[in-house]
Scaffold this motif. Structure first.
Motif, short mmCIF file in Angstrom:
data_model
loop_
_atom_site.label_atom_id
_atom_site.label_comp_id
_atom_site.label_asym_id
_atom_site.label_seq_id
_atom_site.Cartn_x
_atom_site.Cartn_y
_atom_site.Cartn_z
N LYS A 1 -9.33 4.14 4.68
CA LYS A 1 -9.22 2.93 3.88
C LYS A 1 -8.35 3.16 2.66
N SER A 2 -7.64 2.13 2.26
CA SER A 2 -6.83 2.20 1.04
C SER A 2 -7.68 1.86 -0.17
N TYR B 1 -3.17 2.15 -2.69
CA TYR B 1 -2.63 3.40 -2.16
C TYR B 1 -3.63 3.96 -1.16
N ARG B 2 -3.13 4.82 -0.26
CA ARG B 2 -3.99 5.40 0.75
C ARG B 2 -4.13 6.90 0.46
N PRO B 3 -5.33 7.34 0.04
CA PRO B 3 -5.55 8.77 -0.20
C PRO B 3 -5.30 9.58 1.07
N ALA B 4 -4.86 10.80 0.89
CA ALA B 4 -4.56 11.66 2.03
C ALA B 4 -5.80 11.81 2.92
N GLY B 5 -5.63 11.55 4.20
CA GLY B 5 -6.71 11.70 5.15
C GLY B 5 -7.72 10.57 5.17
N ALA B 6 -7.57 9.59 4.31
CA ALA B 6 -8.53 8.48 4.24
C ALA B 6 -8.14 7.37 5.19
N THR C 1 -0.52 5.39 -10.78
CA THR C 1 -1.23 6.66 -10.60
C THR C 1 -2.50 6.46 -9.77
N THR C 2 -3.10 7.56 -9.39
CA THR C 2 -4.42 7.51 -8.79
C THR C 2 -5.45 7.37 -9.91
N PRO C 3 -6.65 6.88 -9.59
CA PRO C 3 -7.69 6.77 -10.63
C PRO C 3 -8.03 8.12 -11.26
N GLU C 4 -7.95 9.19 -10.48
CA GLU C 4 -8.32 10.50 -11.00
C GLU C 4 -7.32 11.02 -12.03
N THR D 1 0.86 -1.19 0.00
CA THR D 1 0.00 0.00 0.00
C THR D 1 0.89 1.23 0.00
N LEU D 2 0.77 2.04 -1.02
CA LEU D 2 1.57 3.25 -1.16
C LEU D 2 0.81 4.45 -0.61
#
Length: 439
Positions: A386-387, A379-384, A301-304, A255-256
């Motif tokens: 759950k990964s 990956y773990r979004p900032a402040g989230a 990359t992120t999905p976005e 998990t990045l």
């Protein structure tokens, strides 16, 4: 790999997308809905029986504390345990059947991918460069290379078999120069980090990027641990078909942090492909070889951001062709011509005047979360809390051998020599012309 919950909730959409890929959804999915319903029912019944077993266990304890006979209740508990074990085994079998089905289903094409049955349905996005004009009949690369003495197909076949080549002199130098030029461009200007991965991987790694289990016959399997029989092992070895395989799996099971993304890697490696089923196609020259060199581009990359990064990666590959002055076109592959793991692919096709045709020299694909789910890369979004699954992208930047032959055909001269593109001269020890090699 597709998400089980997504397939369950969007079965009609999945079937429609598979039809667009030219597949029979009934054959691909089998009795998916029935298997899934039966599995869920088995799991639900197991949970209900476990609850009942827990209730009976508590009742046994109460009876014993009161000094009563709990034999009949204990017998009910033992009976429930047998039922639970049987149902759990059945649920595991159904789970394995569903997983096997999901593993064999390709990625679904993105909504903006054109519909089509084969390469004739691909969409032309752009063309670049002017095709060279000659005052003589341009030759195909194999005639040029053999006349110059820079390749030898016969001796390669003697030592290794068909679809191999030996490079000599300036030909060998040209392969090395192209790889160095591409790596310098991608690392110095495009922001990629160079990686040198192993050239052998285990079967779990090939599963992560989608080559196994479906495409085993297209790969070279080492016999260090016996024949491949469908089992994913950690101790067996395969020769890599592309460096996409080891590099994408660098983060398998990890998990990045979102702040690490996007990650951009480039690698120059040999690639090994058995090319099963391609016999009779492109048998002359260096178009379809069992071993070839490639500089690969890989992104996490992120999905976005993956659509934007896909465009960047494709442009990075195009820049190589433009710096070398090689005319090309960009094609958006249709639903029936895409690779197994891709949701959207651009093919770059270079113009070959000796053959009067365009040939694919790079495929740049956005795989979405398809490979990430197979390899367990999150990956773990900032402040989230759950990964989430990240997105993986890959593309050739470029296939070295095909760039080599494109230079031979586009820069050939009437006397049989080949001009060196100006961008490559510093990598060719200052030489501006490839002449006949004496060996």
């Amino acid at each position: 790999m597709l998400d089980l919950g997504f397939v369950r909730a969007n079965l009609d959409v999945v079937k429609a997308k598979l039809r667009l890929r030219g597949m029979d959804p009934e054959a691909a999915l089998g009795d998916f809905a029935t298997l899934d319903a039966e599995r869920r029912a088995a799991i639900t019944e197991v949970e209900n029986l476990k609850a009942e077993r827990n209730r009976l266990s508590a009742e046994v304890a109460n009876i014993k504390r009161a000094g009563g006979d709990a034999a009949s209740v204990m017998e009910q508990t033992r009976s429930l345990k047998e039922k639970i074990e049987g149902l759990e085994g059945h649920a595991a079998e159904l789970d394995a059947a569903l997983l096997k089905t999901l593993q064999a289903i390709p990625n679904l094409p993105a909504d903006d991918v054109p519909e089509g049955a084969d390469e004739h349905g691909n969409l032309l996005i752009k063309t670049w460069g002017e095709k060279a004009s000659f005052d003589f009949e341009p030759k195909p690369h194999w005639e040029i290379a053999e006349a110059l003495g820079i390749v030898d197909f016969e001796r390669a076949a003697k030592i290794s078999g068909a679809r191999m080549v030996v490079h000599f002199g300036q030909g060998a130098r040209l392969e090395r120069a192209l790889a160095a030029f591409m790596l310098d461009l991608h690392t110095r200007e495009h922001g990629y980090m160079e990686v040198l991965p192993p050239f052998m991987v285990n079967s779990r790694t090939l599963f992560g990027t989608g080559q196994l289990p479906k495409f085993a016959e297209d790969l070279f399997h080492c016999d260090d641990s016996g024949p491949y029989e469908g089992e994913l092992k950690d101790g067996d070895h395969w020769l890599i078909p592309t460096s996409e395989v080891p590099i994408t799996n660098l983060y398998a099971g990890e998990t990045l942090d979102a702040g690490q993304l996007p990650i951009s890697y480039t690698a120059h490696t040999p690639c090994f492909r058995a090319e099963a089923g391609s016999h009779g196609r492109d048998v002359r020259g260096m178009i379809r070889q069992h071993q070839f060199q490639k500089v690969e581009l890989i992104k996490f990359t992120t999905p976005e951001t993956s659509p934007e990064e896909h465009e960047k990666l494709t442009h990075n590959a195009e820049t190589v062709l433009e710096r070398l002055g090689l005319p090309y076109r960009r094609m958006l592959l249709c639903t029936g011509d895409m690779g197994f793991s891709s949701s959207k692919t651009y093919d770059l096709e270079v113009w070959l005047p000796g053959q009067q045709t365009y040939r694919e020299i790079s495929s740049c694909s956005n795989c979405g979360d398809f490979q990430a789910r197979r390899a367990g890369i999150r990956y773990r979004p900032a402040g989230a809390k759950k990964s989430e699954l990240l997105h993986t992208l890959n593309g050739s930047g470029l296939a070295v051998g095909r760039t080599y032959l494109a230079i031979l055909e586009n820069y050939q001269q009437a006397d049989g020599t080949v001009r060196v593109p100006p961008a490559l001269v510093p990598y060719m020890n200052g030489e501006t012309v490839i002449g006949k090699q004496v060996r």
